[in-house]
Design an enzyme around this catalytic site. Structure first.
Site, short mmCIF file in Angstrom:
data_model
loop_
_atom_site.label_atom_id
_atom_site.label_comp_id
_atom_site.label_asym_id
_atom_site.label_seq_id
_atom_site.Cartn_x
_atom_site.Cartn_y
_atom_site.Cartn_z
N GLU A 85 -1.09 -1.95 2.39
CA GLU A 85 -0.61 -0.70 2.98
C GLU A 85 -1.60 0.44 2.78
OE1 GLU A 85 3.24 0.62 1.56
OE2 GLU A 85 3.20 2.42 2.81
N LYS A 115 0.53 -3.01 6.65
CA LYS A 115 1.52 -1.92 6.77
C LYS A 115 0.77 -0.60 6.91
CE LYS A 115 5.49 0.15 4.40
NZ LYS A 115 6.70 -0.14 3.65
#
Ligand code: 13P
Length: 342
Positions: free
Chosen positions: A177, A219
């Site tokens: 992420e 992400k």
């Protein structure tokens, strides 16, 4: 560790019509969320809140996995079942946040590096024993005229890849992420430029550190105008600029891109995901791993009141269903009026 298990888990997390609930708020973050509805954050209130979300009847039709915080993966639901077991019994895959937060990056004013690599191998082994099959590590980057620096971009990319390699060794799918924060007055073009540079560095490091790309999920932030920008891009431009960055820099071998909501309103987060999927098919599944954009209406409807558990569940179910529709590009704002019986 069978590589195929990693591939299968990654694919299951982005199964048709499904996405991930990020319920991994640290104690500091969940306290902020609870402050907003005027309830105290204690181990019991946190348990009651997560219990409300995780026991929502039927939400597993739209939710493939849930990211937990260290406290929650060790907690029991109100009926005594450990939370990971409760989720798994509904066919929902338990995940775990393993980073220790973004800390000031030395000699780099205004920038951060995410910590948590020391001892990570042992923690991953323990989390797998507790039922976790995927994990998350979040790096953050601020946009100004001069930032982020190359130093910040490459240092965080290196750490994300070290985390990802350790996860795969432990039989856990890493969600990587890299969040380019969208606060500020930047244009959407600047967001696209910065997001592209961050993704280019990330995939270079993942390859160099031998990470099996098919056993990962990405992400990222969506590419937006800064929240304080004087003129902000609409839904179509957000979809096009975001896809532009991912097409240039995210390998087709990545099974899925699962977006964070990053402070967008819940309906904007759904509309943006929908617009991207409406332009498909794409090489990767485009799905969600929202925290606030799945939880905010539910948190308000619940308000900490036991008698409002069902109202909270209805609100969560509704947002999960809207985002499920956005997975195939069939969401329309008029669907927000649907009433839901839980
Ligand atoms: P938001 O969707 O609230 O940005 O949270 C997602 C997340 O997991 C951030 O790390």
């Amino acid at each position: 560790m069978a590589r195929n298990e990693l591939h299968e888990t990654a694919r299951a997390l982005v199964a048709e019509g499904k996405g991930i609930l990020a319920a991994d708020e640290s104690e500091g973050t969940i306290k902020k969320r609870f402050d907003s509805i005027g309830i105290e954050s204690t181990e019991d209130t946190r348990r009651a809140y997560r219990d409300m979300l995780f026991t929502t009847p039927g939400v597993e039709d739209f939710i493939s996995g849930v990211i937990l915080f260290d406290e929650t993966i060790r907690q029991r639901a109100l009926d005594g079942t450990p939370f990971p077991e409760l989720l798994a019994s509904k066919g929902v895959i338990p995940g775990i946040k393993v980073d220790k937060g973004a800390k000031p990056l030395a000699l780099a004013k205004g920038e951060t590096v995410t910590e948590g690599l020391d001892g990570l191998r042992a923690r991953l082994e323990e989390y797998r024993g507790l039922g976790a099959r995927f994990a998350k590590w979040r790096a953050t980057y601020s946009i100004t005229d001069d930032l982020p620096s190359d130093y910040c971009i490459w240092t965080n990319a290196h750490a994300l890849a070290r985390y990802a390699a350790l996860c795969q060794e432990a039989g856990i799918v890493p969600i990587v992420e890299p969040e380019v924060l969208q606060d500020g007055t930047h244009t959407i073009a600047r967001s696209e430029f910065v997001t592209s540079r961050v993704l280019a560095a990330l995939y270079t490091e993942l390859y160099d550190q031998r990470v099996d790309i098919e056993g990962t999920l990405l992400k990222p932030n969506m590419v937006l105008s800064g929240y304080e920008a004087s003129s902000r891009a609409g839904v179509d431009e957000v979809a096009e600029q975001s896809l532009h960055a991912y097409y240039k820099h995210v390998p087709a071998a990545v099974p899925g891109i699962v977006f964070l909501s990053g402070g967008q309103s819940d309906e904007d987060a759904t509309a943006h995901l929908n617009a991207m999927n409406a332009r498909g098919p794409h090489p990767w599944q485009l799905s969600f791993s929202y925290g606030r954009a799945l939880q905010s209406p539910s948190l308000k409807a619940w308000g900490g009141r036991p008698e409002d558990v069902e109202a909270g569940q209805r609100a969560y179910y509704h947002r999960a269903k809207m985002n499920s529709a956005a997975r195939t590009g069939v969401y329309a704002p008029a669907m927000e009026q649907e009433t839901v019986a839980v």
